[in-house]
Scaffold this motif. Structure first.
Motif, PDB file in Angstrom:
ATOM      1  N   THR A 106       0.836  -1.203   0.000  1.00 14.51           N
ATOM      2  CA  THR A 106       0.000   0.000   0.000  1.00 14.51           C
ATOM      3  C   THR A 106       0.865   1.244   0.000  1.00 14.51           C
ATOM      4  OG1 THR A 106      -1.519  -1.258   1.359  1.00 14.51           O
ATOM      5  CG2 THR A 106      -1.956   1.077   1.150  1.00 14.51           C
ATOM      6  N   ILE A 107       1.892   1.214   0.830  1.00 15.71           N
ATOM      7  CA  ILE A 107       2.762   2.394   0.916  1.00 15.71           C
ATOM      8  C   ILE A 107       3.383   2.684  -0.439  1.00 15.71           C
ATOM      9  CG2 ILE A 107       4.864   3.288   1.961  1.00 15.71           C
ATOM     10  CD1 ILE A 107       4.178   1.672   4.432  1.00 15.71           C
ATOM     11  N   LYS A 108       3.917   1.623  -1.047  1.00 12.04           N
ATOM     12  CA  LYS A 108       4.598   1.795  -2.323  1.00 12.04           C
ATOM     13  C   LYS A 108       3.637   2.340  -3.371  1.00 12.04           C
ATOM     14  CE  LYS A 108       7.238  -1.057  -5.532  1.00 12.04           C
ATOM     15  NZ  LYS A 108       7.746  -2.428  -5.729  1.00 12.04           N
ATOM     16  N   VAL A 109       2.472   1.708  -3.470  1.00 14.29           N
ATOM     17  CA  VAL A 109       1.513   2.141  -4.481  1.00 14.29           C
ATOM     18  C   VAL A 109       1.069   3.572  -4.229  1.00 14.29           C
ATOM     19  CG1 VAL A 109      -0.818   1.754  -5.358  1.00 14.29           C
ATOM     20  CG2 VAL A 109       0.705  -0.165  -5.002  1.00 14.29           C
ATOM     21  N   THR A 110       0.789   3.883  -2.972  1.00  9.64           N
ATOM     22  CA  THR A 110       0.336   5.239  -2.652  1.00  9.64           C
ATOM     23  C   THR A 110       1.368   6.272  -3.063  1.00  9.64           C
ATOM     24  OG1 THR A 110      -0.744   4.313  -0.727  1.00  9.64           O
ATOM     25  CG2 THR A 110      -0.594   6.685  -0.822  1.00  9.64           C
ATOM     26  N   ILE A 111       2.604   6.032  -2.659  1.00 13.25           N
ATOM     27  CA  ILE A 111       3.633   7.035  -2.930  1.00 13.25           C
ATOM     28  C   ILE A 111       3.853   7.181  -4.435  1.00 13.25           C
ATOM     29  CG2 ILE A 111       6.050   7.613  -2.605  1.00 13.25           C
ATOM     30  CD1 ILE A 111       4.401   7.922  -0.102  1.00 13.25           C
ATOM     31  N   ILE A 112       3.911   6.056  -5.134  1.00  9.52           N
ATOM     32  CA  ILE A 112       4.170   6.146  -6.575  1.00  9.52           C
ATOM     33  C   ILE A 112       2.997   6.823  -7.281  1.00  9.52           C
ATOM     34  CG2 ILE A 112       4.463   4.768  -8.668  1.00  9.52           C
ATOM     35  CD1 ILE A 112       6.180   2.877  -6.990  1.00  9.52           C
ATOM     36  N   MET A 113       1.783   6.474  -6.836  1.00  6.80           N
ATOM     37  CA  MET A 113       0.621   7.099  -7.438  1.00  6.80           C
ATOM     38  C   MET A 113       0.609   8.601  -7.160  1.00  6.80           C
ATOM     39  SD  MET A 113      -3.007   5.352  -7.127  1.00  6.80           S
ATOM     40  CE  MET A 113      -3.500   6.254  -5.699  1.00  6.80           C
ATOM     41  N   TYR A 114       0.910   8.939  -5.924  1.00  5.60           N
ATOM     42  CA  TYR A 114       0.933  10.357  -5.563  1.00  5.60           C
ATOM     43  C   TYR A 114       1.926  11.108  -6.441  1.00  5.60           C
ATOM     44  CZ  TYR A 114       1.640  14.606  -2.989  1.00  5.60           C
ATOM     45  OH  TYR A 114       1.740  15.928  -2.662  1.00  5.60           O
TER      46      TYR A 114
ATOM     47  N   TRP B  34       5.569  10.492   4.504  1.00  8.10           N
ATOM     48  CA  TRP B  34       6.769  10.218   3.707  1.00  8.10           C
ATOM     49  C   TRP B  34       7.440  11.505   3.272  1.00  8.10           C
ATOM     50  CZ3 TRP B  34       7.242  11.087  -1.743  1.00  8.10           C
ATOM     51  CH2 TRP B  34       8.456  10.624  -2.275  1.00  8.10           C
ATOM     52  N   LEU B  35       6.620  12.428   2.774  1.00  6.89           N
ATOM     53  CA  LEU B  35       7.182  13.667   2.237  1.00  6.89           C
ATOM     54  C   LEU B  35       7.825  14.500   3.354  1.00  6.89           C
ATOM     55  CD1 LEU B  35       7.093  14.292  -0.700  1.00  6.89           C
ATOM     56  CD2 LEU B  35       5.206  15.835  -0.341  1.00  6.89           C
ATOM     57  N   THR B  36       7.217  14.430   4.557  1.00  7.42           N
ATOM     58  CA  THR B  36       7.801  15.159   5.682  1.00  7.42           C
ATOM     59  C   THR B  36       9.194  14.608   5.996  1.00  7.42           C
ATOM     60  OG1 THR B  36       5.597  15.407   6.549  1.00  7.42           O
ATOM     61  CG2 THR B  36       7.393  15.903   8.039  1.00  7.42           C
ATOM     62  N   ASP B  37       9.298  13.274   5.975  1.00  5.02           N
ATOM     63  CA  ASP B  37      10.595  12.673   6.290  1.00  5.02           C
ATOM     64  C   ASP B  37      11.612  12.880   5.172  1.00  5.02           C
ATOM     65  OD1 ASP B  37       9.672  11.897   8.678  1.00  5.02           O
ATOM     66  OD2 ASP B  37       9.407   9.777   8.200  1.00  5.02           O
ATOM     67  N   LEU B  38      11.101  13.116   3.980  1.00  3.83           N
ATOM     68  CA  LEU B  38      12.006  13.322   2.847  1.00  3.83           C
ATOM     69  C   LEU B  38      12.877  14.562   3.044  1.00  3.83           C
ATOM     70  CD1 LEU B  38      12.529  12.016   0.046  1.00  3.83           C
ATOM     71  CD2 LEU B  38      11.063  13.767  -0.920  1.00  3.83           C
ATOM     72  N   LYS B  39      12.394  15.488   3.844  1.00  2.23           N
ATOM     73  CA  LYS B  39      13.194  16.682   4.095  1.00  2.23           C
ATOM     74  C   LYS B  39      14.472  16.342   4.846  1.00  2.23           C
ATOM     75  CE  LYS B  39       9.976  18.881   6.073  1.00  2.23           C
ATOM     76  NZ  LYS B  39       9.211  19.787   6.911  1.00  2.23           N
ATOM     77  N   GLY B  40      14.429  15.241   5.595  1.00  5.65           N
ATOM     78  CA  GLY B  40      15.602  14.880   6.384  1.00  5.65           C
ATOM     79  C   GLY B  40      16.525  13.906   5.689  1.00  5.65           C
ATOM     80  N   GLY B  41      15.975  13.036   4.885  1.00  3.98           N
ATOM     81  CA  GLY B  41      16.829  12.051   4.242  1.00  3.98           C
ATOM     82  C   GLY B  41      16.014  11.129   3.379  1.00  3.98           C
ATOM     83  N   VAL B  42      16.626  10.028   2.955  1.00  4.01           N
ATOM     84  CA  VAL B  42      15.933   9.134   2.047  1.00  4.01           C
ATOM     85  C   VAL B  42      16.242   7.689   2.425  1.00  4.01           C
ATOM     86  CG1 VAL B  42      17.733   9.003   0.295  1.00  4.01           C
ATOM     87  CG2 VAL B  42      15.335   8.837  -0.385  1.00  4.01           C
ATOM     88  N   CYS B  43      15.294   6.815   2.129  1.00  2.00           N
ATOM     89  CA  CYS B  43      15.473   5.412   2.466  1.00  2.00           C
ATOM     90  C   CYS B  43      16.126   4.694   1.289  1.00  2.00           C
ATOM     91  CB  CYS B  43      14.111   4.785   2.786  1.00  2.00           C
ATOM     92  SG  CYS B  43      14.250   3.115   3.397  1.00  2.00           S
ATOM     93  N   LEU B  44      17.178   3.941   1.578  1.00  2.00           N
ATOM     94  CA  LEU B  44      17.917   3.326   0.485  1.00  2.00           C
ATOM     95  C   LEU B  44      17.294   2.018   0.023  1.00  2.00           C
ATOM     96  CD1 LEU B  44      21.609   4.010   1.513  1.00  2.00           C
ATOM     97  CD2 LEU B  44      20.130   5.271  -0.043  1.00  2.00           C
ATOM     98  N   ILE B  45      16.530   1.354   0.908  1.00  2.00           N
ATOM     99  CA  ILE B  45      15.945   0.080   0.471  1.00  2.00           C
ATOM    100  C   ILE B  45      14.625   0.268  -0.266  1.00  2.00           C
ATOM    101  CG2 ILE B  45      17.043  -1.417   2.190  1.00  2.00           C
ATOM    102  CD1 ILE B  45      14.463  -1.142   3.843  1.00  2.00           C
ATOM    103  N   GLY B  46      14.223   1.462  -0.455  1.00  2.00           N
ATOM    104  CA  GLY B  46      12.977   1.721  -1.167  1.00  2.00           C
ATOM    105  C   GLY B  46      12.604   3.152  -0.880  1.00  2.00           C
ATOM    106  N   PHE B  47      12.660   3.977  -1.907  1.00  2.00           N
ATOM    107  CA  PHE B  47      12.521   5.411  -1.625  1.00  2.00           C
ATOM    108  C   PHE B  47      11.161   5.753  -1.052  1.00  2.00           C
ATOM    109  CE2 PHE B  47      10.658   5.046  -5.772  1.00  2.00           C
ATOM    110  CZ  PHE B  47       9.655   5.983  -5.767  1.00  2.00           C
ATOM    111  N   TRP B  48      10.198   4.804  -1.203  1.00  2.00           N
ATOM    112  CA  TRP B  48       8.840   5.127  -0.756  1.00  2.00           C
ATOM    113  C   TRP B  48       8.621   4.926   0.725  1.00  2.00           C
ATOM    114  CZ3 TRP B  48      10.076   1.405  -4.414  1.00  2.00           C
ATOM    115  CH2 TRP B  48      10.118   0.090  -3.944  1.00  2.00           C
ATOM    116  N   PHE B  49       9.617   4.433   1.437  1.00  2.00           N
ATOM    117  CA  PHE B  49       9.426   4.248   2.872  1.00  2.00           C
ATOM    118  C   PHE B  49       9.768   5.522   3.625  1.00  2.00           C
ATOM    119  CE2 PHE B  49      10.176  -0.379   1.979  1.00  2.00           C
ATOM    120  CZ  PHE B  49       8.889  -0.759   2.300  1.00  2.00           C
ATOM    121  N   ASN B  50       8.997   5.801   4.643  1.00  2.00           N
ATOM    122  CA  ASN B  50       9.389   6.916   5.491  1.00  2.00           C
ATOM    123  C   ASN B  50      10.395   6.423   6.523  1.00  2.00           C
ATOM    124  OD1 ASN B  50       7.998   5.772   7.656  1.00  2.00           O
ATOM    125  ND2 ASN B  50       6.121   6.884   7.183  1.00  2.00           N
TER     126      ASN B  50
END
Lengths: 207, 848
Positions: free
Chosen positions: A89-97, B149-165
């Motif tokens: 869900t997280i992945k899809v949401t972020i990519i969609m966003y 996620w976007l809030t945390d993006l201000k501080g850094g980025v996740c290397l195992i998947g950019f979509w994770f906070n």
């Protein structure tokens, strides 16, 4: 513009469906035990990938930092929580966003920069379309155009060559799909302009 | 003719609108040239089975023998709809719905298909609620995930998947320590990525810089998108929704584009670190969902009053997903936003709110099975003595609320009247830059508002390692004492640092929120207000705790706060403070307490919360009676009227129809506040128009006027409706006809009907009077006339009249004397009168 809504609706449905059927990834569960400092043992956090029934201090905390007789006392202070998430869900949401944001930005850039340029190339400089770049998409009509009134129709369209098409179709006075789309878009634009006026210039909406 | 009301209504129900089917559309009317020709690209909706069958049924039952004979009386597109920035007539809409319903019930006895139709019609309300709940819940979940996620993006980025906070990046990592819970190698701060080190001044500056750059980028994207696509998406939206629910029409405010842009930019605005929250805009988002979904159901698409019932429920849904509080949401809708809230809506709101909360819960945006980030769970008892500090917090909340409203309105005035208002984009950028620049060094302002609140609500147990729990470890800790609750301890080094940082954060938040609210990005007020209150509460709580620790032999602490007991919970103080400040700003009471107790899941704190919110409301009311939402409605009425004062204004009769450039005149919303009381001994005759000395009321007669004469009357005035009388001499009232309907009908008749010229007679009677044989055929307009206009006599006290207007949602009311028509009272007349009584400048109410 209909396509954008279609994409939006589709993706929303996908989102809900995907969320409901999202297969539980084995990575997506964890048991997190927080153990506070105990005597000379530092506080520690333990995470294990175990099921709900095994989520307790005895299964998760390893290696056990204290001796056998203290284990019970140590474990009493630990707090274990079972948590799950859906990384799909997280992945899809972020990519969609991001893709919707990207589409919107592209469309904005197109409306602000590319469209007037294409227009100018298509119709030469007689068709005066000015663009003030305060970050907005403002279309001015010059006086003669306003007087003519008709020219409004030629100013907005969705595709670069829709104008020519539009002129043709109008001369045959036969409404077609493209015309409708264009008309809808033009009306939308007028509406946005009206909104912009009432929000930014007159400050009617919102104090 | 025995039942005139029914007749009009049933006729109205035959009308359908082509323009009104989409809220996105502007009804573009230039003066009297109405363009409702069917060549318009919008195909008139509803020409399908419903129209056909209903007319058939009417014919079958003989309900209207004369009604459908006239070709003109076929429903015209546009008749019975409203223009932008206009008020709906609740009475007309409600009777329209009643008649529709009656017709369906009548038909359902005749055939199975009709029975099924009636069942589906009855069910459609609940189905719509289900859909609204699902859609809003899904959107809220998406917004939560993306904003985090976007809030945390201000501080850094996740290397195992950019979509994770940040938190999800370190989900299974075992490198996290007790002190630094979120540190893991998978998550790289920008300094680590760019310079390779995470320590030292250079890395700090790098992170600082990246933080500002991201904040600026997000703010820029948010404001340009709002400006380019949907300017209505800015702000919190609650004042406007309140006005819309009271019957006002703002086209496009709840449309598709507003929904898309608000959803996208809300995430950007929240992540940019600006001092704003997503809770208020979520109400707007939910209302947009409801409005869009309304188009799927004929029952709601065509009836503005029914649609507003759905919107009331949607407001409840919005709060339900924002705070994870379904009951609180329903109460919020009832207490704060709704105007017309029947029991049926109450049940439906509750259902929708539950569905939405369940949807959000199943999405699980935070990964901890909670609906909000700052969910708290503590069960520490409180003592009666503590009510004193809670009331103190209430006073603080009230003062802050009053001060905030005053300061914010003053700032908005400056924005409007000076050149500052001309640069909305630059303003947002500057505020974002200043916020980021000041916020970064202080860890309590660097984190997002929701995180800050959750940290402040948190009770310090042994498990916590944050700076706020930096107490000195007691020397002789009894090791057998299991459990994680701790006795009061003396404050240590960490706590003192945290305290002064919090004090700075408090000042900063108070100042920046005043400037931020009202900028042209989606911005909610709930989170910043709660943050201010929570900081103040936490400070007071820690103060009380230390006071009790060092002076437990004082009389007030004796008996319940012995040494070694855990008697004061600073987290509870933070919660009470948050409630008090939110109450001071919005003046909510009941719904706020319920929201807070749903947030904490404990009933034992109702008394402290109630004490604080009530005190806060009283204190704030002492300085000004209106909450921020009402104030922003009123202030809109007051603004910028000066240059336009000389302009000729329609100021009598029913000046609600807007002239061509009407939007320019719009200065505020006609909102009859149900909370305000009216106690003045004036009579209807004092308020009605025309006043003594004014020219007589413009009326139409039921027969004897020609089309040309009617058009002259209509065009020479701005009034939006005209009473129809038996004759000019007797002035006996027959009915009321709206200008818009009249113009559309005449225009249509001239185009379509044979022989209608300026000399044709206009006939409002049931039977056409004998015509001269050589003259043109008459134009029959009985169908568009409202045969049951509301009337009061000239000696009706105004307080009763005001009540009638409020409760029934009237637009206008006719005044009679001895059965003869005397004048008219409109909603605007009443608002002007009320302004006059309360010594406000009556001209300040300049809405149309």
């Amino acid at each position: 513009m209909k396509s954008v809504f279609a994409v939006e609706a589709l993706s929303l449905t996908c989102f809900v469906l995907l969320n409901l059927v999202a297969a539980k990834n084995s990575e997506d569960i964890r048991c997190k035990c927080i153990c506070p400092p105990y005597r000379d043992v530092e506080g520690q956090i333990y995470k294990q990938n175990v099921s709900l029934k095994d989520c307790n201090c005895l299964h998760v905390v390893e290696p056990m930092p204290v001796d056998g007789k203290d284990v019970e006392a140590y474990c009493l202070r630990c707090e274990c929580k079972y948590e799950e998430r859906s990384s799909g869900t997280i992945k899809v949401t972020i990519i969609m966003y991001l893709s919707i944001l990207g589409l919107l930005l592209l469309y904005m850039v197109y409306l602000t920069l590319l469209e007037p340029m294409l227009k100018r190339r298509l119709f030469g400089h007689s068709q005066l379309i000015q663009n003030d770049d305060e970050g907005g998409v403002r279309v001015h009509f010059n006086v003669t155009e306003l007087q003519l009134g008709q020219c409004r129709h030629y100013i907005t369209d969705q595709q670069p060559f829709a104008n020519a098409h539009n002129v043709l179709s109008r001369s045959h006075s036969r409404p077609n799909m493209l015309n409708k789309v264009e008309h809808a878009q033009q009306r939308w634009r007028r509406q946005v302009q009206e909104q912009r006026k009432s929000v930014f210039d007159r400050h009617v909406v919102l104090s | 003719m025995e039942n005139p009301g029914y007749r009009t209504g049933s006729f109205d129900s035959l009308h359908h609108s082509s323009e009104d089917d989409d809220d996105d559309e502007m009804v573009d009317i230039a003066g009297a040239t109405l363009d409702f020709s069917t060549t318009d690209d919008v195909p008139p909706l509803g020409t399908g089975s419903y129209e056909e069958s209903s007319s058939r049924a009417a014919g079958m039952n003989g309900a209207g023998p004369s009604k459908l004979m006239d070709p003109l009386e076929d429903p015209l597109p546009g008749v019975g709809t409203y223009e932008d920035f206009n008020t709906i007539d609740w009475v007309r809409e409600k009777s329209k719905d009643r008649d529709r319903h009656r017709e369906i019930t009548k038909k359902s006895r005749q055939s199975t298909v009709a029975l099924l139709h009636s069942v589906s019609d009855a069910f459609s309300g609940w189905l719509l609620m289900l859909l609204v709940g699902l859609m809003s819940g899904a959107l809220a979940g998406g917004i939560d995930i993306a904003a985090h996620w976007l809030t945390d993006l201000k501080g850094g980025v996740c290397l195992i998947g950019f979509w994770f906070n940040h938190e999800h990046c370190c989900w299974t990592s075992n490198e996290t320590t007790f002190q630094e819970r979120d540190r893991c190698p998978q998550w790289q701060s920008w300094a680590e990525l760019i310079t390779g080190t995470s320590e030292g001044p250079f890395a700090y500056i790098m992170n600082y810089l990246m933080y500002i750059v991201w904040a600026l980028l997000f703010a820029l994207l948010a404001v340009t998108l709002v400006r380019a696509f949907a300017p209505y998406a800015c702000g919190s939206g609650i004042p406007e929704i309140k006005t819309i629910l009271s019957g006002f029409i703002i086209r496009g405010y709840l449309g598709k584009w507003t929904l898309i842009i608000k959803t996208i930019t809300l995430v950007l605005a929240v992540s940019s670190g600006l001092s704003l929250g997503k809770e208020g805009p979520l109400v707007h988002v939910a209302c947009c969902c409801a409005n869009i979904l309304c188009h799927l159901f004929t029952k709601y698409r065509k009836n503005e009053a029914k649609r507003r019932e759905v919107l009331s429920a949607a407001a409840a849904v919005g709060v339900s997903v924002a705070f994870g509080a379904p009951i609180g949401g329903v109460l919020f809708s009832l207490e704060e936003v709704s105007y017309y809230f029947p029991l049926k809506t109450l049940w439906r709101s509750f259902f929708a709110a539950l569905v939405a909360a369940f949807t959000l819960r199943s999405i699980n945006p935070f990964g901890n099975s909670r609906l909000v980030l700052f969910y708290v769970e503590f069960h520490a008892p409180w003592h009666l003595v503590e009510l004193a500090p809670f009331i103190l917090l209430g006073i603080f909340g009230g003062l802050w609320g009053a001060l905030f409203i005053k300061a914010n309105i003053a700032w908005c005035r400056i924005r409007k009247s000076t050149r500052l208002g001309h640069y909305p984009v630059i303003e947002v950028l500057v505020v974002a830059a200043v916020t980021a620049l000041i916020a970064y060094p202080n860890s309590y302002t660097r984190m997002s508002g929701a995180e800050l609140i959750s940290e402040l609500f948190n009770d310090c147990s042994l498990l916590d390692s944050s700076q706020l729990c930096g107490y000195k470890q007691p020397v002789n800790v009894s090791e057998t004492g299991a459990g994680n609750s701790l006795a009061d301890r003396p404050a240590g080094e960490g706590l003192y640092t945290a305290l002064w940082q919090l004090a700075l954060a408090l000042i900063f938040k108070m100042m920046i929120t005043v400037i931020t609210f009202g900028m042209k990005v989606p911005s909610g007020l709930f989170i910043p207000s709660m943050a201010v209150g929570a900081i103040a509460g936490r400070l007071l709580g820690v103060g009380m705790e230390q006071l009790a620790y060092y002076n437990h032999d004082w009389l007030i602490f004796k008996g319940w706060c012995t040494p070694g007991a855990d008697c004061i919970t600073p987290g509870l103080y933070a919660m009470v403070g948050a409630a008090a400040c939110l109450g001071g700003v919005t003046r909510m009471t009941v719904s706020l307490v319920v929201i807070m107790f749903e947030l904490t899941g404990g009933l034992e704190y109702i008394v402290p919360l109630m004490a604080a919110t009530m005190t806060s409301k009283w204190v704030a009311d002492a300085f000004g009676r209106e909450g921020i939402y009402e104030v922003s409605q009123v202030s809109r009425r007051e603004k910028k009227q000066k240059p336009r004062r000389s302009e000729p204004r329609p100021d009598a009769q029913t000046p609600m129809l807007l002239p061509p450039q009407a939007h320019i005149r719009l200065n505020g919303y006609p909102f009859l506040e149900p909370k305000e009381e009216f106690d003045h001994s004036s009579l209807a005759v004092d308020v009605m128009r025309p006043r003594r000395g004014d020219p007589a009321l413009a009326v139409l007669t039921q027969d004897g006027m020609t089309v040309g004469e009617v058009e002259t009357v209509v065009e020479s005035t701005h009034y939006s409706g005209f009473p129809v009388v038996v004759s000019q001499e007797s002035q006996r009232l027959v009915g009321f006809v709206l200008r818009r309907d009249l113009l559309i009908s005449i225009d249509n008749a001239r185009k379509r009907q044979e022989g209608i010229v300026s000399a044709s007679q206009v006939v409002f009677t049931e039977h056409t009077p004998p015509q001269p044989p050589e003259g043109p055929p008459p134009l029959r307009l009985r169908g568009i006339m409202d045969l049951s206009p509301f009337t009061v006599t000239d000696h009706t006290p105004m307080d009763i009249t005001v009540d009638i207007f409020r409760k029934l949602g009237l637009r206008q009311c006719l005044v009679t004397h001895n059965g003869r028509l005397l004048g008219i009272i409109t909603k605007k007349d009443i608002l002007k009168h009320m302004a006059q009584i309360s010594n406000r400048d009556p001209d300040s109410i300049l809405f149309n």
